[in-house]
Scaffold this active site. Structure first.
Site, short mmCIF file in Angstrom:
data_model
loop_
_atom_site.label_atom_id
_atom_site.label_comp_id
_atom_site.label_asym_id
_atom_site.label_seq_id
_atom_site.Cartn_x
_atom_site.Cartn_y
_atom_site.Cartn_z
N LYS A 65 0.86 -1.19 0.00
CA LYS A 65 0.00 0.00 0.00
C LYS A 65 0.88 1.22 0.00
CE LYS A 65 -3.87 2.16 0.21
NZ LYS A 65 -3.42 2.85 -1.04
N GLN A 114 7.15 3.87 3.86
CA GLN A 114 5.74 3.46 3.88
C GLN A 114 5.52 2.18 4.70
OE1 GLN A 114 3.79 5.58 1.44
NE2 GLN A 114 2.19 5.09 2.89
N LYS A 137 5.39 3.48 8.32
CA LYS A 137 4.22 4.35 8.51
C LYS A 137 2.96 3.49 8.58
CE LYS A 137 4.00 7.64 5.48
NZ LYS A 137 3.69 8.53 4.34
N LYS A 146 5.43 1.69 -3.06
CA LYS A 146 5.34 3.04 -3.64
C LYS A 146 5.64 2.94 -5.12
CE LYS A 146 4.74 7.34 -2.19
NZ LYS A 146 4.01 7.84 -1.00
N GLY A 173 -2.66 8.30 -4.36
CA GLY A 173 -1.97 9.47 -4.88
C GLY A 173 -0.72 9.82 -4.09
N ASP A 174 0.04 10.75 -4.62
CA ASP A 174 1.18 11.39 -3.96
C ASP A 174 1.45 12.64 -4.81
OD1 ASP A 174 3.35 10.72 -1.72
OD2 ASP A 174 4.48 11.56 -3.39
N THR A 231 -4.50 13.59 5.02
CA THR A 231 -3.08 13.73 5.37
C THR A 231 -2.83 15.03 6.12
OG1 THR A 231 -2.57 12.51 3.36
CG2 THR A 231 -0.73 13.57 4.49
N ASN A 278 -2.13 19.02 -2.21
CA ASN A 278 -3.15 18.33 -1.41
C ASN A 278 -2.86 18.41 0.09
OD1 ASN A 278 -3.61 15.42 -0.02
ND2 ASN A 278 -5.40 16.10 -1.15
N SER A 304 -6.88 5.75 3.66
CA SER A 304 -6.91 4.83 2.51
C SER A 304 -7.31 3.43 2.98
CB SER A 304 -5.53 4.76 1.85
OG SER A 304 -5.32 5.85 1.00
P1 NDP Z 1 0.89 17.73 -4.55
O1 NDP Z 1 1.38 17.36 -5.89
O2 NDP Z 1 -0.56 17.93 -4.34
O3 NDP Z 1 1.64 19.05 -4.05
C1 NDP Z 1 3.01 19.10 -3.97
C2 NDP Z 1 3.43 20.47 -3.48
O4 NDP Z 1 4.80 20.44 -3.13
C3 NDP Z 1 3.29 21.55 -4.53
O5 NDP Z 1 3.02 22.78 -3.93
C4 NDP Z 1 4.66 21.52 -5.19
O6 NDP Z 1 5.02 22.74 -5.84
C5 NDP Z 1 5.55 21.29 -4.00
N1 NDP Z 1 6.77 20.61 -4.45
C6 NDP Z 1 6.86 19.39 -5.01
N2 NDP Z 1 8.12 19.09 -5.34
C7 NDP Z 1 8.84 20.17 -4.99
C8 NDP Z 1 10.21 20.48 -5.08
N3 NDP Z 1 11.10 19.60 -5.59
N4 NDP Z 1 10.60 21.68 -4.58
C9 NDP Z 1 9.71 22.56 -4.06
N5 NDP Z 1 8.39 22.32 -3.96
C10 NDP Z 1 7.97 21.14 -4.42
O7 NDP Z 1 1.46 16.60 -3.55
P2 NDP Z 1 0.98 16.23 -2.08
O8 NDP Z 1 0.47 17.44 -1.38
O9 NDP Z 1 0.13 15.04 -2.18
O10 NDP Z 1 2.35 15.76 -1.42
C11 NDP Z 1 3.19 16.64 -0.68
C12 NDP Z 1 4.10 15.81 0.22
O11 NDP Z 1 3.30 15.05 1.13
C13 NDP Z 1 5.00 14.78 -0.48
O12 NDP Z 1 6.20 14.66 0.23
C14 NDP Z 1 4.20 13.50 -0.35
O13 NDP Z 1 5.03 12.35 -0.44
C15 NDP Z 1 3.64 13.67 1.05
N6 NDP Z 1 2.47 12.87 1.39
C16 NDP Z 1 1.35 12.89 0.62
C17 NDP Z 1 0.24 12.15 1.00
C18 NDP Z 1 -1.04 12.20 0.24
O14 NDP Z 1 -1.98 11.56 0.69
N7 NDP Z 1 -1.14 12.91 -0.84
C19 NDP Z 1 0.26 11.31 2.20
C20 NDP Z 1 1.48 11.42 2.98
C21 NDP Z 1 2.53 12.16 2.57
P3 NDP Z 1 5.10 22.78 -7.47
O15 NDP Z 1 3.66 22.81 -7.91
O16 NDP Z 1 5.83 24.04 -7.77
O17 NDP Z 1 5.83 21.56 -7.90
O1 2IT Z 2 2.99 8.92 1.50
C1 2IT Z 2 1.85 8.48 1.69
O2 2IT Z 2 1.52 7.95 2.75
C2 2IT Z 2 0.87 8.61 0.60
N1 2IT Z 2 1.19 9.18 -0.44
C3 2IT Z 2 -0.50 8.02 0.75
C4 2IT Z 2 -0.49 6.54 0.46
C5 2IT Z 2 -1.84 5.87 0.40
O3 2IT Z 2 -1.84 4.71 0.00
O4 2IT Z 2 -2.86 6.48 0.74
#
Ligand code: NDP
Ligand code: 2IT
Length: 451
Positions: free
Chosen positions: A95, A116, A119, A131, A170-171, A215, A246, A383
């Site tokens: 997952k 993961q 976590k 992943k 997603g991520d 998240t 997100n 999830s």
């Molecule tokens: P999104 O794609 O929705 O948003 C990513 C954000 O981070 C954007 O604002 C983006 O800016 C910025 N970003 C990405 N890469 C870079 C970079 N190299 N340098 C600077 N800014 C950057 O992703 P999420 O919000 O889903 O994910 C954000 C973080 O949270 C990640 O680390 C992800 O692994 C983690 N995460 C996500 C989960 C989920 O359920 N979605 C769960 C747990 C953790 P720009 O648009 O300019 O690229």
């Molecule tokens: O980093 C994370 O925990 C995620 N991107 C969410 C993973 C999931 O299966 O919901």
């Protein structure tokens, strides 16, 4: 085994890994962060070494790398690389999310998959770790291009998935739109309505309520638990957030619900500081509807907001910092600035946003620190709740999902806190989370034989 022997042995495991998997710095960093915590456990339990449990955990069960050909809107042929690392299934189906970003490579997918495993173990739910993703860059691509890419990606990936086998979500770069296209193609190829094969689906077609928010909400709830231990809360606190995707959006939302004053968001172009507090409705309109940038937010917000392209968002004075963008975005210099400005808590919404050097600075300053594998586990936990609803062909109310999420975050907080105390590291959530998660996975691995 004495603790120093355990430390030496863990260092030798790590050195072997670096020799065997060169060129994967993020993976090495993630492994090192976990192994650093494990000496007392390894010292107390010789069977872990005898059965080579740690060596087994750092080796993925399966790694898939594949070509993703697709056609752009001009008819040109494009080729990307797809990945799925199925890291560990001792506790349940693999997952973990899919990341679409030009920086994605095997080392990054392995770091995320490794994190993961632990976590997911902390959630207490039955999910293994995995992943995936691609170096595809969705930015600037039309909906039609994103759809063709997702269809091609799933045409290869589908054979490795299944509700009892491997369940992506997603991520970065993968949200509701992408999951829709991916699910549609999976369904078409397999001729099955198998809702539990992907999570983060639309709420009209098998998705769980509150998964989108989970998240960010979860990280704020975790932060509130850490503050509660210190006899305080988020009411009236100044909070800085990085990212504007997100995780960041729903971090802002929940922090504001709990009375905090959130003054920043960012993207890879720069950050916005808004002294009146982030206008969430405007930010959501720009990010979720228009797919715009934080610079657009600053332009439309009026005089309270300023867009800054120099320096770092962590230079902005704050009580609580919630990094929610990407790995290694909070450096030693940033940590020094945060501490100088009086930060009391840092909690990781993103995966591994804090560098090891920065973490050392925060630890020495006594800052409450919520490590990603505990603090951002609300997303994957929800999830798992989505999978549970899918298996029962059920759909829960938002209140029910939020209650369950709050319960999971409290339980993760308490587990990390109590484990840290038990191992003589009071208040060290990073060590507590690593040990508690490792023990749960290691016990399952040992019980299931040499697999
Ligand atoms: P999104 O794609 O929705 O948003 C990513 C954000 O981070 C954007 O604002 C983006 O800016 C910025 N970003 C990405 N890469 C870079 C970079 N190299 N340098 C600077 N800014 C950057 O992703 P999420 O919000 O889903 O994910 C954000 C973080 O949270 C990640 O680390 C992800 O692994 C983690 N995460 C996500 C989960 C989920 O359920 N979605 C769960 C747990 C953790 P720009 O648009 O300019 O690229
Ligand atoms: O980093 C994370 O925990 C995620 N991107 C969410 C993973 C999931 O299966 O919901």
């Amino acid at each position: 085994m004495p603790s120093t022997a355990a430390t030496d042995w863990l260092a030798s495991v790590e050195a072997a890994l670096q020799r065997r998997d060169p060129g994967e710095p993020e993976f090495h960093q993630a492994v090192q962060e976990v192994l650093e915590s494990l000496a007392p456990v390894v010292a107390a339990r010789p069977e872990l070494r005898e059965h080579r449990v740690v060596e087994r955990l750092v080796e993925p069960e399966r790694q898939v790398i594949f070509r993703v050909p697709w056609q752009d809107d001009q008819g040109g042929v494009r080729i990307n690389r797809g990945f799925r690392v199925e890291f560990n299934s001792a506790l349940g189906p693999y997952k973990g999310g899919l990341r679409f970003h030009p920086s994605v490579n095997l080392g990054i997918v392995k770091f995320l998959g490794f994190e993961q495993i632990f976590k997911n173990a902390l959630t207490g739910l039955g999910i293994g770790g995995g992943k995936g993703g691609s170096d595809f860059d969705p930015r600037g691509r039309s909906d039609a291009e994103v759809m063709r890419f997702c269809q091609s990606f799933m045409t290869e990936l589908h054979r490795h998935l299944g509700e009892h086998t491997d369940v992506p979500a997603g991520d970065i770069g993968v949200g509701g739109r992408e999951l829709g296209y991916l699910f549609g193609q999976y369904r078409r190829i397999t001729n099955r309505w198998e809702a539990g094969v992907l999570t983060g689906k639309g709420t009209g077609w098998g998705g769980s309520r509150v998964r989108t928010e989970a998240t960010g909400y979860g990280n704020v709830l975790f932060t509130a638990e850490m503050l509660k231990v210190r006899g305080t809360d988020l009411e009236g606190r100044r909070v800085t957030v990085s990212g504007s995707g997100n995780v960041a959006l729903y971090t802002v939302a929940k922090a504001q619900q709990l009375g905090a004053h959130v003054v920043t968001v960012s993207d890879s172009g720069g950050y916005v500081i808004d002294e009146k507090g982030i206008d969430l409705a405007l930010l959501q309109q720009i990010k979720e509807v228009e797919r715009g940038r934080v610079s657009d937010y600053a332009e439309r917000r009026g005089t309270s907001a300023r867009y800054v392209t120099e320096g770092s968002v962590w230079e902005v004075p704050t009580d609580v910092a919630l990094p929610s963008a990407t790995q290694n975005e909070l450096t030693e210099t940033d940590a020094i600035a945060l501490v100088r400005n009086g930060v009391t808590a840092v909690s990781e919404g993103a995966n591994m946003p804090t560098t090891p050097e920065a973490l050392r600075v925060l630890r020495e300053a006594g800052v409450a620190f919520g490590p990603a594998k505990a603090a951002n586990a609300g997303g994957v936990a929800t999830s798992a709740l989505e999978m549970r609803q899918n298996a029962a062909r059920d759909s829960w109310t938002a209140d029910r999902v939020e209650d369950e999420l709050a319960g999971v975050m409290r339980s993760i907080h308490d587990t990390a806190y109590e484990t840290a105390e038990r191992y003589g590291r009071p208040g060290d959530y990073a060590t507590g989370a690593n040990i508690a998660a490792f023990e749960r996975v290691a016990d399952a691995v040992l019980a299931q034989g040499l697999i």
